[in-house]
Design a protein around this motif. Structure first.
Motif, PDB file in Angstrom:
ATOM      1  N   LEU A   1      -3.940   8.179 -16.819  1.00  0.00           N
ATOM      2  CA  LEU A   1      -3.347   6.846 -16.896  1.00  0.00           C
ATOM      3  C   LEU A   1      -1.891   6.912 -17.343  1.00  0.00           C
ATOM      4  O   LEU A   1      -1.036   6.188 -16.825  1.00  0.00           O
ATOM      5  CB  LEU A   1      -4.152   5.963 -17.845  1.00  0.00           C
ATOM      6  N   ASP A   2      -1.581   7.798 -18.297  1.00  0.00           N
ATOM      7  CA  ASP A   2      -0.201   7.948 -18.750  1.00  0.00           C
ATOM      8  C   ASP A   2       0.693   8.469 -17.627  1.00  0.00           C
ATOM      9  O   ASP A   2       1.833   8.011 -17.463  1.00  0.00           O
ATOM     10  CB  ASP A   2      -0.131   8.896 -19.949  1.00  0.00           C
ATOM     11  N   LEU A   3       0.193   9.428 -16.860  1.00  0.00           N
ATOM     12  CA  LEU A   3       0.977   9.970 -15.752  1.00  0.00           C
ATOM     13  C   LEU A   3       1.170   8.934 -14.652  1.00  0.00           C
ATOM     14  O   LEU A   3       2.241   8.857 -14.032  1.00  0.00           O
ATOM     15  CB  LEU A   3       0.289  11.216 -15.184  1.00  0.00           C
TER      16      LEU A   3
ATOM     17  N   LEU B   1       3.816   6.581 -15.851  1.00  0.00           N
ATOM     18  CA  LEU B   1       5.126   7.204 -15.671  1.00  0.00           C
ATOM     19  C   LEU B   1       5.567   7.111 -14.217  1.00  0.00           C
ATOM     20  O   LEU B   1       6.727   6.805 -13.921  1.00  0.00           O
ATOM     21  CB  LEU B   1       5.066   8.671 -16.113  1.00  0.00           C
ATOM     22  N   SER B   2       4.630   7.358 -13.298  1.00  0.00           N
ATOM     23  CA  SER B   2       4.952   7.333 -11.876  1.00  0.00           C
ATOM     24  C   SER B   2       5.414   5.946 -11.435  1.00  0.00           C
ATOM     25  O   SER B   2       6.448   5.804 -10.763  1.00  0.00           O
ATOM     26  CB  SER B   2       3.731   7.767 -11.064  1.00  0.00           C
ATOM     27  N   PHE B   3       4.678   4.920 -11.811  1.00  0.00           N
ATOM     28  CA  PHE B   3       5.066   3.558 -11.432  1.00  0.00           C
ATOM     29  C   PHE B   3       6.374   3.148 -12.119  1.00  0.00           C
ATOM     30  O   PHE B   3       7.182   2.426 -11.533  1.00  0.00           O
ATOM     31  CB  PHE B   3       3.951   2.573 -11.796  1.00  0.00           C
ATOM     32  N   SER B   4       6.573   3.606 -13.354  1.00  0.00           N
ATOM     33  CA  SER B   4       7.790   3.263 -14.076  1.00  0.00           C
ATOM     34  C   SER B   4       9.019   3.852 -13.390  1.00  0.00           C
ATOM     35  O   SER B   4      10.040   3.168 -13.225  1.00  0.00           O
ATOM     36  CB  SER B   4       7.693   3.767 -15.518  1.00  0.00           C
ATOM     37  N   LEU B   5       8.936   5.116 -12.991  1.00  0.00           N
ATOM     38  CA  LEU B   5      10.072   5.753 -12.334  1.00  0.00           C
ATOM     39  C   LEU B   5      10.310   5.173 -10.944  1.00  0.00           C
ATOM     40  O   LEU B   5      11.454   4.942 -10.545  1.00  0.00           O
ATOM     41  CB  LEU B   5       9.832   7.262 -12.233  1.00  0.00           C
ATOM     42  N   GLN B   6       9.242   4.941 -10.215  1.00  0.00           N
ATOM     43  CA  GLN B   6       9.393   4.469  -8.836  1.00  0.00           C
ATOM     44  C   GLN B   6       9.925   3.038  -8.774  1.00  0.00           C
ATOM     45  O   GLN B   6      10.669   2.683  -7.856  1.00  0.00           O
ATOM     46  CB  GLN B   6       8.055   4.559  -8.108  1.00  0.00           C
ATOM     47  N   SER B   7       9.543   2.229  -9.748  1.00  0.00           N
ATOM     48  CA  SER B   7      10.018   0.846  -9.767  1.00  0.00           C
ATOM     49  C   SER B   7      11.348   0.694 -10.489  1.00  0.00           C
ATOM     50  O   SER B   7      11.912  -0.398 -10.536  1.00  0.00           O
ATOM     51  CB  SER B   7       8.978  -0.051 -10.440  1.00  0.00           C
TER      52      SER B   7
ATOM     53  N   ALA C   1       0.828  -1.208   0.000  1.00  0.00           N
ATOM     54  CA  ALA C   1       0.000   0.000   0.000  1.00  0.00           C
ATOM     55  C   ALA C   1       0.860   1.254   0.000  1.00  0.00           C
ATOM     56  O   ALA C   1       0.526   2.236  -0.671  1.00  0.00           O
ATOM     57  CB  ALA C   1      -0.931  -0.009   1.211  1.00  0.00           C
ATOM     58  N   VAL C   2       1.967   1.241   0.747  1.00  0.00           N
ATOM     59  CA  VAL C   2       2.859   2.401   0.771  1.00  0.00           C
ATOM     60  C   VAL C   2       3.415   2.670  -0.629  1.00  0.00           C
ATOM     61  O   VAL C   2       3.476   3.822  -1.081  1.00  0.00           O
ATOM     62  CB  VAL C   2       4.012   2.182   1.775  1.00  0.00           C
ATOM     63  N   PHE C   3       3.818   1.606  -1.315  1.00  0.00           N
ATOM     64  CA  PHE C   3       4.362   1.768  -2.673  1.00  0.00           C
ATOM     65  C   PHE C   3       3.328   2.410  -3.598  1.00  0.00           C
ATOM     66  O   PHE C   3       3.643   3.348  -4.339  1.00  0.00           O
ATOM     67  CB  PHE C   3       4.803   0.413  -3.216  1.00  0.00           C
ATOM     68  N   THR C   4       2.100   1.908  -3.578  1.00  0.00           N
ATOM     69  CA  THR C   4       1.064   2.451  -4.460  1.00  0.00           C
ATOM     70  C   THR C   4       0.646   3.855  -4.036  1.00  0.00           C
ATOM     71  O   THR C   4       0.357   4.705  -4.876  1.00  0.00           O
ATOM     72  CB  THR C   4      -0.166   1.532  -4.481  1.00  0.00           C
ATOM     73  N   LEU C   5       0.612   4.114  -2.727  1.00  0.00           N
ATOM     74  CA  LEU C   5       0.261   5.450  -2.255  1.00  0.00           C
ATOM     75  C   LEU C   5       1.259   6.490  -2.740  1.00  0.00           C
ATOM     76  O   LEU C   5       0.886   7.580  -3.190  1.00  0.00           O
ATOM     77  CB  LEU C   5       0.189   5.468  -0.725  1.00  0.00           C
ATOM     78  N   ILE C   6       2.541   6.162  -2.651  1.00  0.00           N
ATOM     79  CA  ILE C   6       3.568   7.091  -3.112  1.00  0.00           C
ATOM     80  C   ILE C   6       3.463   7.300  -4.616  1.00  0.00           C
ATOM     81  O   ILE C   6       3.573   8.429  -5.120  1.00  0.00           O
ATOM     82  CB  ILE C   6       4.969   6.583  -2.721  1.00  0.00           C
ATOM     83  N   ALA C   7       3.241   6.212  -5.360  1.00  0.00           N
ATOM     84  CA  ALA C   7       3.117   6.331  -6.815  1.00  0.00           C
ATOM     85  C   ALA C   7       1.914   7.189  -7.194  1.00  0.00           C
ATOM     86  O   ALA C   7       1.993   8.039  -8.097  1.00  0.00           O
ATOM     87  CB  ALA C   7       3.001   4.939  -7.444  1.00  0.00           C
ATOM     88  N   TRP C   8       0.794   6.981  -6.516  1.00  0.00           N
ATOM     89  CA  TRP C   8      -0.402   7.800  -6.776  1.00  0.00           C
ATOM     90  C   TRP C   8      -0.130   9.261  -6.424  1.00  0.00           C
ATOM     91  O   TRP C   8      -0.525  10.167  -7.160  1.00  0.00           O
ATOM     92  CB  TRP C   8      -1.585   7.270  -5.971  1.00  0.00           C
TER      93      TRP C   8
END
Length: 231
Positions: free
Chosen positions: A166-168, A171-177, A130-137
């Motif tokens: 959706l594109d943003l 991008l967020s998940f791509s950079l964070q991962s 949840a922390v990972f997804t919260l930060i990405a969001w």
């Protein structure tokens, strides 16, 4: 035990899991087009539910304060205004600002919850996701604010101008991962600074949180005598 009581008990034991499920369900719904009115309404309802769950998760941690409640209520208030047709740029910026603060605040609360003791629980495992997804969001909301304030902040080969949510988020998940799969590139200085901050947080998340979970799992499997000596 009734169904309502059973649900309440499961939610009380695993609040982070329910928050993660709602976020993933919102992500799955992104298969549909954003131009469909029914989809926008459903997305807004799930977004409100996510904000309410964030408020509940924050309350379950030691950082539940008026500040956290202020972020959640502010996001709900301005989200209602957008649903009612107030789509001015200033209102969109305020909405995304409150949403980003609420998501980051919830991530901070869950991190403190995960580091509060030396016992690994099932909910703490869900809290890590949840922390990972919260930060990405949260960073996706910042990217949206960035492109509203600074036009042409992002570049995409087949699309110029404002990028879709959706594109943003992609991008967020791509950079964070650290996968680097996104075809969207931050162009403006503000967008690049936000991207650098997210890449740093993504690396620190893997280094600190994952190592913490591994250490707790190791401690839980120590022999009883060594476990008492270690504590």
């Amino acid at each position: 035990m009734s169904i309502a009581q059973d649900f309440k008990q499961h939610f009380r034991l695993l609040p982070s899991a329910w928050l993660l499920v709602v976020q993933l369900f919102i992500l799955i719904l992104s298969f549909f087009t954003y131009d469909h009115g029914a989809y926008r309404v459903l997305t807004w309802i799930l977004g409100v539910l996510a904000l309410l769950l964030i408020g509940r998760v924050i309350r379950e941690t030691s950082v539940f304060t008026l500040t956290g409640l202020f972020f959640v209520l502010g996001a709900l208030f301005f989200s209602v205004l957008i649903l009612l047709g107030f789509n001015q740029v200033s209102i969109q910026i305020l909405t995304h600002g409150f949403e980003a603060c609420a998501y980051f605040y919830a991530a901070y609360g869950l991190l403190r919850y995960m580091f509060a003791d030396r016992y690994l629980t099932k909910d703490e495992l869900f809290a890590a996701g949840a922390v990972f997804t919260l930060i990405a969001w949260g960073f996706a909301f910042l990217y949206n604010i960035c492109q509203l304030l600074v036009p042409m902040s992002f570049s995409k080969p087949d699309h110029q101008g404002l990028q879709s949510w959706l594109d943003l988020l992609f991008l967020s998940f791509s950079l964070q991962s650290a996968t680097g799969l996104s075809d969207i590139f931050p162009i403006s200085p503000a967008a690049r600074v936000i991207s650098i901050l997210q890449m740093f947080m993504g690396v620190m998340f893997l280094a600190v949180v994952v190592s913490r979970l591994v250490a707790l799992q190791y401690i839980s499997h120590l022999p009883e005598k060594n476990h008492h000596d270690d504590t």
